[in-house]
Design a protein around this motif. Structure first.
Motif, PDB file in Angstrom:
ATOM      1  N   HIS A 212     -56.702  54.945 -55.646  1.00  0.00           N
ATOM      2  CA  HIS A 212     -57.245  54.631 -56.965  1.00  0.00           C
ATOM      3  C   HIS A 212     -57.375  55.878 -57.848  1.00  0.00           C
ATOM      4  O   HIS A 212     -58.430  56.177 -58.398  1.00  0.00           O
ATOM      5  CB  HIS A 212     -58.597  53.910 -56.834  1.00  0.00           C
ATOM      6  CG  HIS A 212     -58.463  52.549 -56.218  1.00  0.00           C
ATOM      7  ND1 HIS A 212     -59.546  51.711 -56.032  1.00  0.00           N
ATOM      8  CD2 HIS A 212     -57.389  51.880 -55.738  1.00  0.00           C
ATOM      9  CE1 HIS A 212     -59.134  50.588 -55.454  1.00  0.00           C
ATOM     10  NE2 HIS A 212     -57.826  50.680 -55.268  1.00  0.00           N
ATOM     11  N   ARG A 213     -56.270  56.620 -57.919  1.00  0.00           N
ATOM     12  CA  ARG A 213     -56.135  57.812 -58.749  1.00  0.00           C
ATOM     13  C   ARG A 213     -57.010  58.973 -58.308  1.00  0.00           C
ATOM     14  O   ARG A 213     -57.187  59.939 -59.060  1.00  0.00           O
ATOM     15  CB  ARG A 213     -56.417  57.500 -60.225  1.00  0.00           C
ATOM     16  CG  ARG A 213     -55.374  56.627 -60.890  1.00  0.00           C
ATOM     17  CD  ARG A 213     -55.377  56.870 -62.387  1.00  0.00           C
ATOM     18  NE  ARG A 213     -54.572  55.908 -63.086  1.00  0.00           N
ATOM     19  CZ  ARG A 213     -54.244  56.022 -64.367  1.00  0.00           C
ATOM     20  NH1 ARG A 213     -54.665  57.047 -65.069  1.00  0.00           N
ATOM     21  NH2 ARG A 213     -53.504  55.099 -64.954  1.00  0.00           N
ATOM     22  N   LYS A 214     -57.536  58.914 -57.127  1.00  0.00           N
ATOM     23  CA  LYS A 214     -58.333  60.021 -56.603  1.00  0.00           C
ATOM     24  C   LYS A 214     -57.664  60.558 -55.341  1.00  0.00           C
ATOM     25  O   LYS A 214     -57.254  59.793 -54.473  1.00  0.00           O
ATOM     26  CB  LYS A 214     -59.762  59.568 -56.294  1.00  0.00           C
ATOM     27  CG  LYS A 214     -60.540  59.171 -57.545  1.00  0.00           C
ATOM     28  CD  LYS A 214     -61.970  58.777 -57.217  1.00  0.00           C
ATOM     29  CE  LYS A 214     -62.729  58.403 -58.481  1.00  0.00           C
ATOM     30  NZ  LYS A 214     -64.124  57.986 -58.173  1.00  0.00           N
ATOM     31  N   SER A 215     -57.568  61.888 -55.273  1.00  0.00           N
ATOM     32  CA  SER A 215     -56.933  62.529 -54.135  1.00  0.00           C
ATOM     33  C   SER A 215     -57.877  62.551 -52.941  1.00  0.00           C
ATOM     34  O   SER A 215     -59.068  62.858 -53.088  1.00  0.00           O
ATOM     35  CB  SER A 215     -56.539  63.963 -54.511  1.00  0.00           C
ATOM     36  OG  SER A 215     -55.925  64.616 -53.430  1.00  0.00           O
ATOM     37  N   ARG A 216     -57.342  62.209 -51.768  1.00  0.00           N
ATOM     38  CA  ARG A 216     -58.120  62.195 -50.543  1.00  0.00           C
ATOM     39  C   ARG A 216     -57.374  62.953 -49.456  1.00  0.00           C
ATOM     40  O   ARG A 216     -56.196  63.263 -49.591  1.00  0.00           O
ATOM     41  CB  ARG A 216     -58.380  60.755 -50.086  1.00  0.00           C
ATOM     42  CG  ARG A 216     -59.294  59.979 -51.014  1.00  0.00           C
ATOM     43  CD  ARG A 216     -59.636  58.625 -50.424  1.00  0.00           C
ATOM     44  NE  ARG A 216     -60.726  57.970 -51.141  1.00  0.00           N
ATOM     45  CZ  ARG A 216     -61.271  56.827 -50.775  1.00  0.00           C
ATOM     46  NH1 ARG A 216     -60.813  56.177 -49.713  1.00  0.00           N
ATOM     47  NH2 ARG A 216     -62.272  56.305 -51.467  1.00  0.00           N
ATOM     48  N   GLN A 217     -58.069  63.210 -48.353  1.00  0.00           N
ATOM     49  CA  GLN A 217     -57.453  63.872 -47.220  1.00  0.00           C
ATOM     50  C   GLN A 217     -56.817  62.840 -46.297  1.00  0.00           C
ATOM     51  O   GLN A 217     -57.491  61.914 -45.847  1.00  0.00           O
ATOM     52  CB  GLN A 217     -58.497  64.683 -46.443  1.00  0.00           C
ATOM     53  CG  GLN A 217     -58.944  65.946 -47.140  1.00  0.00           C
ATOM     54  CD  GLN A 217     -57.816  66.949 -47.307  1.00  0.00           C
ATOM     55  OE1 GLN A 217     -56.997  67.139 -46.409  1.00  0.00           O
ATOM     56  NE2 GLN A 217     -57.759  67.574 -48.480  1.00  0.00           N
ATOM     57  N   PRO A 218     -55.525  62.982 -45.990  1.00  0.00           N
ATOM     58  CA  PRO A 218     -54.879  62.054 -45.059  1.00  0.00           C
ATOM     59  C   PRO A 218     -55.152  62.469 -43.613  1.00  0.00           C
ATOM     60  O   PRO A 218     -55.854  63.453 -43.352  1.00  0.00           O
ATOM     61  CB  PRO A 218     -53.401  62.206 -45.404  1.00  0.00           C
ATOM     62  CG  PRO A 218     -53.281  63.645 -45.813  1.00  0.00           C
ATOM     63  CD  PRO A 218     -54.579  63.966 -46.524  1.00  0.00           C
ATOM     64  N   HIS A 219     -54.580  61.747 -42.688  1.00  0.00           N
ATOM     65  CA  HIS A 219     -54.596  62.102 -41.270  1.00  0.00           C
ATOM     66  C   HIS A 219     -54.099  63.549 -41.125  1.00  0.00           C
ATOM     67  O   HIS A 219     -53.129  63.943 -41.771  1.00  0.00           O
ATOM     68  CB  HIS A 219     -53.668  61.145 -40.522  1.00  0.00           C
ATOM     69  CG  HIS A 219     -53.722  61.230 -39.033  1.00  0.00           C
ATOM     70  ND1 HIS A 219     -53.345  62.355 -38.328  1.00  0.00           N
ATOM     71  CD2 HIS A 219     -54.101  60.312 -38.100  1.00  0.00           C
ATOM     72  CE1 HIS A 219     -53.474  62.148 -37.039  1.00  0.00           C
ATOM     73  NE2 HIS A 219     -53.939  60.919 -36.864  1.00  0.00           N
ATOM     74  N   PRO A 220     -54.739  64.371 -40.291  1.00  0.00           N
ATOM     75  CA  PRO A 220     -54.316  65.776 -40.158  1.00  0.00           C
ATOM     76  C   PRO A 220     -52.833  65.943 -39.841  1.00  0.00           C
ATOM     77  O   PRO A 220     -52.198  66.897 -40.308  1.00  0.00           O
ATOM     78  CB  PRO A 220     -55.191  66.292 -39.010  1.00  0.00           C
ATOM     79  CG  PRO A 220     -56.413  65.433 -39.043  1.00  0.00           C
ATOM     80  CD  PRO A 220     -55.930  64.073 -39.474  1.00  0.00           C
ATOM     81  N   ALA A 221     -52.257  65.030 -39.058  1.00  0.00           N
ATOM     82  CA  ALA A 221     -50.848  65.161 -38.690  1.00  0.00           C
ATOM     83  C   ALA A 221     -49.925  65.016 -39.891  1.00  0.00           C
ATOM     84  O   ALA A 221     -48.801  65.527 -39.887  1.00  0.00           O
ATOM     85  CB  ALA A 221     -50.477  64.130 -37.631  1.00  0.00           C
ATOM     86  N   ALA A 222     -50.387  64.312 -40.924  1.00  0.00           N
ATOM     87  CA  ALA A 222     -49.533  64.079 -42.094  1.00  0.00           C
ATOM     88  C   ALA A 222     -49.142  65.385 -42.769  1.00  0.00           C
ATOM     89  O   ALA A 222     -48.076  65.478 -43.384  1.00  0.00           O
ATOM     90  CB  ALA A 222     -50.230  63.159 -43.083  1.00  0.00           C
TER      91      ALA A 222
END
Length: 248
Positions: A212-222
């Protein structure tokens, strides 16, 4: 005005994305599995072109890339097509985006549809059978981790282009079901924005995982370079197609 390809756009989020982009004045190429999937003539008329191919089939996916290249250079490709369960989960969710990315003239922007469920994916690529997930219990979660990692791998592989992954949320589409609690409108707004907005409007410029237009942290492996290499090697071995690019 941007030229944008949206895969899996005959229904649901893909169709909403294609119509939203067309409504904003962009040239949209809508992908569907076959002609029977797009019978609404009003939808067809709003698209620059409609192209077909079964993303569960490697040869048809390669053919789809050829169709797209025949249209021209795309400003953005939105890899929207997805399968929740069944024998085609890996083929559609990760192999097809890889093949299209490898065979198409590199677009200025690549956007893949991820899912919050990618956080439960496993990094065990040794046992991943891209021909069929078989009895792999978290095939969907794994496929979404892989496609998120694919987007992040493109940041290094193709630094002149932009690449992002989007979690559209749990939305009330055929896949999400009627109990889904997220907004369908919000579910396609982010990928439209990333495909067409000025680069100054979003940060990070590339390599973002968005909700929703906000940056988040993905899974570390990504974001793990070693995992990227393992994944790309596995996909190349499976498809016989290498992903060209400039590696630092």
């Amino acid at each position: 005005m941007a030229l944008v390809l949206v895969t899996g756009a005959s229904t649901g989020l893909g169709l909403a994305t294609a119509l939203g982009l067309a409504g904003a004045g962009h040239d949209v190429v809508l992908h569907a599995r076959n002609a029977d999937r797009v019978k609404n003539q009003s939808v067809r008329k709003r698209m620059r072109e409609v192209i077909y191919g079964d993303l569960a089939d490697l040869d048809q996916t390669a053919g789809l890339a050829a169709q797209a290249n025949g249209i021209g250079h795309f400003d953005a490709v939105i890899h929207n097509a997805g399968v929740l369960k069944g024998p085609d989960v890996f083929a559609v969710n990760i192999v097809a985006p890889y093949v299209l990315t490898a065979l198409m003239t590199p677009p200025s922007r690549s956007i893949v549809l991820s899912s919050s469920m990618h956080m439960s994916g496993t990094t065990d690529l040794d046992s991943a059978n891209f021909s069929s997930p078989g009895d792999r219990g978290r095939a969907y979660e794994d496929s979404k981790l892989y496609v998120t990692a694919l987007a992040m791998a493109l940041v290094d592989r193709r630094p002149d282009s932009l690449a992002h992954a989007v979690d559209p949320g749990w939305v009330p589409t055929r896949m999400g079901g009627p109990s889904a609690s997220d907004s369908l409108e919000e579910g396609h707004r982010t990928q439209e924005w990333l495909a067409t907005a000025e680069e100054a409007e979003f940060s990070p410029r590339t390599g973002g995982y968005w909700y929703h237009r906000k940056s988040r942290q993905p899974h570390p492996a990504a974001g793990n370079t070693e995992f990227h290499h393992e994944l790309l090697d596995k996909l190349e071995a499976h498809t016989g197609i290498a992903l060209a690019g400039t590696t630092p």
